[in-house]
Each structure stands twice: as structure tokens, then as C-alpha cells.
Design an enzyme around this catalytic site. Sequence first.
Site, PDB file in Angstrom:
ATOM      1  CE  LYS A  53      -3.854  -2.258   2.262  1.00  0.00           C
ATOM      2  NZ  LYS A  53      -4.375  -2.776   3.523  1.00  0.00           N
ATOM      3  CD  GLN A  97      -3.855  -4.619   6.511  1.00  0.00           C
ATOM      4  OE1 GLN A  97      -3.877  -3.584   5.851  1.00  0.00           O
ATOM      5  NE2 GLN A  97      -4.240  -5.773   6.012  1.00  0.00           N
ATOM      6  CG  ASP A 120     -10.316  -0.214   4.968  1.00  0.00           C
ATOM      7  OD1 ASP A 120     -10.072  -0.720   3.862  1.00  0.00           O
ATOM      8  OD2 ASP A 120      -9.614  -0.382   5.978  1.00  0.00           O
TER       9      ASP A 120
HETATM   10  N1  GUN Z   1      -7.268  -6.848   5.963  1.00  0.00           N
HETATM   11  C1  GUN Z   1      -7.585  -7.594   4.882  1.00  0.00           C
HETATM   12  N2  GUN Z   1      -8.262  -6.844   3.976  1.00  0.00           N
HETATM   13  C2  GUN Z   1      -8.364  -5.606   4.502  1.00  0.00           C
HETATM   14  C3  GUN Z   1      -8.932  -4.390   4.037  1.00  0.00           C
HETATM   15  O1  GUN Z   1      -9.512  -4.297   2.940  1.00  0.00           O
HETATM   16  N3  GUN Z   1      -8.826  -3.339   4.866  1.00  0.00           N
HETATM   17  C4  GUN Z   1      -8.208  -3.424   6.084  1.00  0.00           C
HETATM   18  N4  GUN Z   1      -8.174  -2.328   6.842  1.00  0.00           N
HETATM   19  N5  GUN Z   1      -7.672  -4.534   6.546  1.00  0.00           N
HETATM   20  C5  GUN Z   1      -7.734  -5.608   5.749  1.00  0.00           C
END
Ligand code: GUN
Length: 296
Positions: A53, A97, A120
Site C-alpha cells: 500500500k 489494517q 476502507d
Molecule cells: N485486511 C484484509 N483486507 C483488509 C482491508 O480491505 N482493509 C483493512 N483495513 N484490513 C484488511
Amino acid sequence: MAASLIDGKSFALGLRGRVADAVSGLAARGIVPGLAVVLVGEDPASAVYVRNKGVQTREAGMASWEHRLPAETAQADLLALIETLNHDPAVHGILVQLPLPGHMDAEAVINAIDPAKDVDGFTIGNVGLLGTGQRAMVPCTPLGCIMLLKDRLGDLSGLNAVVVGRSNIVGKPMAQLLLAENCTVTIAHSRTRDLAAVCRGADILVAAVGRPRMIRGDWVKPGATVIDVGINRIEEDGRTRLVGDVDFENAARVAGAITPVPGGVGPMTIACLLANTLTACCRANGLAEPDLTGAA
Ligand code: GUN
């Protein structure tokens, strides 16, 4: 193989290019979109996602911050960090996350994020906005799926869409987005009776269950569009392979179009995270949001 491939990798590349172009347009006004990612603990898979990311955020010309906290961090300290980020005008997007360590209340943590910075789309505020058809931040993976579907099929009105999986991250928001596109939507799950028959009714079949190759080829309606959200690591013939929730070999003989794994939905998630960060930045600055769908 009868189906045509839906190339998410190349669509994601194009989307990231459109985001980068819009970001350079903002730079002329002295505006730099910024994304803060918070990782608690040392889960190796999460660490890889967070690193990717950061790399892709910087490649798009945005500011990127990574906050790494030890697994034993007190929830109050994480909430204090989120509060600081909520009030930092350079930060337009905040992503915590998941999963979080077991001693934390993930819902309380997620809902501490300012909904305007919730890239998100997981806060109750954004879930409510999406569910009532209002302007929301939309969860990245379902947003990526709907972009691929609209790119492939154009107008989705009146199509029968079956979403297999009812998670808050994919299944439920996916169903809301399909409903907003005027699909007739069924959410199927582990307790659904005669799942095969339900799937066979789908013009659009979205698999998001996290079980390798669970959706069989003979569950697919001829000509259907199949979107496979699953990313499962399996051992086969003495090596590790990534496979989806759909039995690709057999489904591809029947479907009209299908996403591969890898290279389908997966690359769209981070591309949509960048798109959401740009969107949040434009809204924070009272600017029109660029159309990132790539539609002519
Ligand atoms: N962990 C796995 N997929 C995601 C996601 O799309 N967002 C977040 N914040 N954590 C994750």
C-alpha cells in the site's frame, strides 16, 4: 476455454494511472492527498499488504505514512493515534489494517475513524450511507468488483446477481452496490439451501467465501459473468499455488467472462484504496471528484 478473461491487473494499472494524473492536477493547486496506514502487531501477511500500500501510494504521487505499533499496544493508545490522524489536515485517508490483536475491540477502533477519512468504508456511518444509497466511502474490494463488472457489461440493470459470502468487508457491501445498479440481488452463504441451484440462476456470480474452488463449474449459468474474490493458498502437486473460490478450469468452460486468480480482483483492492484517498482529498477540499472509472 469459452469465457473471456477479465484482466483486473491491467484495469488496476489503468486506474492507478488515472489516480496519478488527478494527483498531479491537484499538485498545481498545492494539494497533496495523504494516506496513513496503521499496522498493529507483526502478522507477516499484513506487513506485506501494508508495504505494498505504501509503495503504490507513493507511486501515485501521494503522501504515505506507516504507523507500526507493537502487538501489545493498549487500545487507548491506538485510539489516541487515530484521534491525532483525524485532526491532521495533511491526512485525507486512514486505514487500520485488520485483523487487530485479540485484546482489541475492532469495531470500536474502526468507528473511531472520522467517516470522511474512512477509505476502507468500514465505519458505521459509511455502511449506513451506502445502505441508504447516499454518498459514502465504499469498501475497496467491492468497489473494484463493480468497476470490473460495469467495464465488462455496461448497464447492470435487471440482471440476477448472486453474492456468495456475507462478510462486512466484501459480501454485504457488494450486494448493496449491485442493488444500487438495479440488479436483482441474492446473498448466499454457508447455510443457503441448494447453493448450486441458487448460483445457476446468476447472470453475475460473485464468490467471496474464502474456500478454495468451492464454486464448481456446473454451478455456473452458461454465459454468466463470474467475479472471484477468493485468494487461497493451497499445496498441490508439491508446490504452493494461489487459487480462488471458483473452480476456474471448469467454470471458464461455461462462463461468458471470468476473473482469474491471481490477476483478477486482487490488484483492484489497492488501486481502489488510492482512488478512495483521492476522493476523500477532493471532498475535504470542496473539489469535484474526478471520474476514475475509465468510461469513455
Ligand atoms: N485486511 C484484509 N483486507 C483488509 C482491508 O480491505 N482493509 C483493512 N483495513 N484490513 C484488511
